[in-house]
Design an enzyme around this catalytic site. Structure first.
Site, short mmCIF file in Angstrom:
data_model
loop_
_atom_site.label_atom_id
_atom_site.label_comp_id
_atom_site.label_asym_id
_atom_site.label_seq_id
_atom_site.Cartn_x
_atom_site.Cartn_y
_atom_site.Cartn_z
N HIS A 51 0.82 -1.21 0.00
CA HIS A 51 0.00 0.00 0.00
C HIS A 51 0.86 1.27 0.00
O HIS A 51 0.58 2.21 0.72
CB HIS A 51 -0.92 0.01 1.23
CG HIS A 51 -1.92 -1.10 1.23
ND1 HIS A 51 -2.91 -1.22 0.29
CD2 HIS A 51 -2.09 -2.14 2.09
CE1 HIS A 51 -3.65 -2.30 0.55
NE2 HIS A 51 -3.16 -2.87 1.63
N ARG A 76 6.84 -6.36 3.33
CA ARG A 76 5.57 -6.98 2.93
C ARG A 76 5.45 -6.82 1.42
O ARG A 76 5.39 -5.71 0.90
CB ARG A 76 4.37 -6.33 3.62
CG ARG A 76 3.05 -6.93 3.11
CD ARG A 76 1.86 -6.54 3.94
NE ARG A 76 1.51 -5.12 3.80
CZ ARG A 76 0.47 -4.56 4.43
NH1 ARG A 76 -0.28 -5.29 5.24
NH2 ARG A 76 0.20 -3.28 4.27
N ASP A 90 17.35 -10.94 -2.55
CA ASP A 90 18.71 -10.67 -3.01
C ASP A 90 19.17 -9.27 -2.61
O ASP A 90 20.38 -9.00 -2.57
CB ASP A 90 18.81 -10.85 -4.53
CG ASP A 90 18.94 -12.31 -4.94
OD1 ASP A 90 19.23 -13.14 -4.06
OD2 ASP A 90 18.74 -12.62 -6.12
N GLU A 154 -6.13 -12.26 6.37
CA GLU A 154 -6.90 -11.03 6.19
C GLU A 154 -8.31 -11.29 5.65
O GLU A 154 -8.98 -10.36 5.20
CB GLU A 154 -6.16 -10.10 5.23
CG GLU A 154 -4.73 -9.80 5.68
CD GLU A 154 -4.01 -8.84 4.77
OE1 GLU A 154 -3.98 -7.64 5.09
OE2 GLU A 154 -3.48 -9.29 3.73
N ASP A 180 -8.43 -5.37 6.56
CA ASP A 180 -9.00 -6.23 5.53
C ASP A 180 -9.91 -7.29 6.13
O ASP A 180 -10.94 -7.66 5.54
CB ASP A 180 -7.88 -6.90 4.72
CG ASP A 180 -7.22 -5.93 3.76
OD1 ASP A 180 -7.86 -4.94 3.38
OD2 ASP A 180 -6.06 -6.16 3.38
#
Length: 261
Positions: A51, A76, A90, A154, A180
């Site tokens: 978000h 996230r 990585d 969620e 959510d």
């Protein structure tokens, strides 16, 4: 690399033993925020790529700032995507937080993308995570054992499938997404609604039974509210975020402005 690996192993151990963990959260792109938050003594900082407008290059700078401050970093991801996971890992991320996991199959796919063979199918690259080659062996030989995967629950489907999701090898814990989840339960935005709290408790109880960590986010954390989360069965709490802090401060300053004008 040895010190970083030991911090990763310590977090993994704490998650598995359901120790109390505190985390931070950033949705803004500047690494100075990560540097400031790293001084809080938190166990890890989450980067919200779902978000926010934070991109890959900005994420690497935030991860580097965390590591310089002695803090671990778990981005996230914006969606379940192999390329995003590969590039973040990585870049040096210590694991990932995956949004909206609803089935064991989804969790297993995330493990496959995140872990090296034989547990997964992550490709072997030479990048920041591997010390640009200098730490390749130290990193790759321990990664599967000390990296962290947190799945976010969620939705009602995720709650209903929580036992199967947590039973997937490589999943270290679940994080309830209250906003959510409130929408999925038909009480959008009411994160303290009894339905949301009860669903969260179901996830926390499953985590307790299966020996996994369970977390949530506190919008306006206080000693009382964080302790309430622990009493509800959560083992880690994300302490607000840079967005929440600026929002709440700005609202207070707006009231101050009305009072002094």
């Amino acid at each position: 690399m040895d010190a970083l690996n030991e911090r990763r192993a310590a977090l993994k151990h704490k998650l598995a033993n359901q120790g109390r963990i505190l985390a931070g959260w950033t949705s803004l792109a500047h690494p100075s925020i990560a540097e400031i938050f790293s001084r809080m003594g938190i166990d890890f900082l989450g980067i919200d790529l779902e978000h926010s407008t934070i991109d890959q290059e900005q994420s690497q700078r935030i991860i580097a700032a965390c590591h310089a401050g002695g803090c671990l970093c778990l981005p996230r991801i914006p969606t379940h995507d192999q390329q995003t996971i590969k590039r973040l890992l990585d870049s040096g991320a210590d694991g990932i937080i995956a949004p909206t996991v609803e089935t064991a199959e989804q969790a297993a796919q995330l493990v496959t993308w995140m872990k090296y063979p034989p547990l997964g199918r992550r490709g072997y690259g030479i990048a920041r995570a591997q010390g640009y080659g200098f730490d390749f062996e130290a990193y790759t030989t321990r990664w599967n054992d000390i990296s962290t995967l947190i799945v976010q629950i969620e939705s009602v489907q995720g709650v209903d499938n929580i036992d199967a999701i947590l039973s997937v090898e490589g999943v270290d814990g679940a994080m309830v997404g209250p906003y959510d989840l409130s929408g999925s339960l038909g009480v959008s935005g009411q994160i303290d609604h009894p339905k949301v709290r009860e669903a969260g408790k179901r996830v926390a109880e499953a985590c307790r039974r299966l020996g996994k960590a369970c977390g949530t986010q506190s919008v306006a954390p206080t000693v009382e509210s964080v302790n309430r989360h622990f009493e509800d069965g959560y083992t880690f709490v994300v302490l607000a975020s840079d967005i929440f802090l600026l929002w709440k401060w700005s609202a207070e300053m707006a009231e101050l402005g009305k009072a002094v004008r």
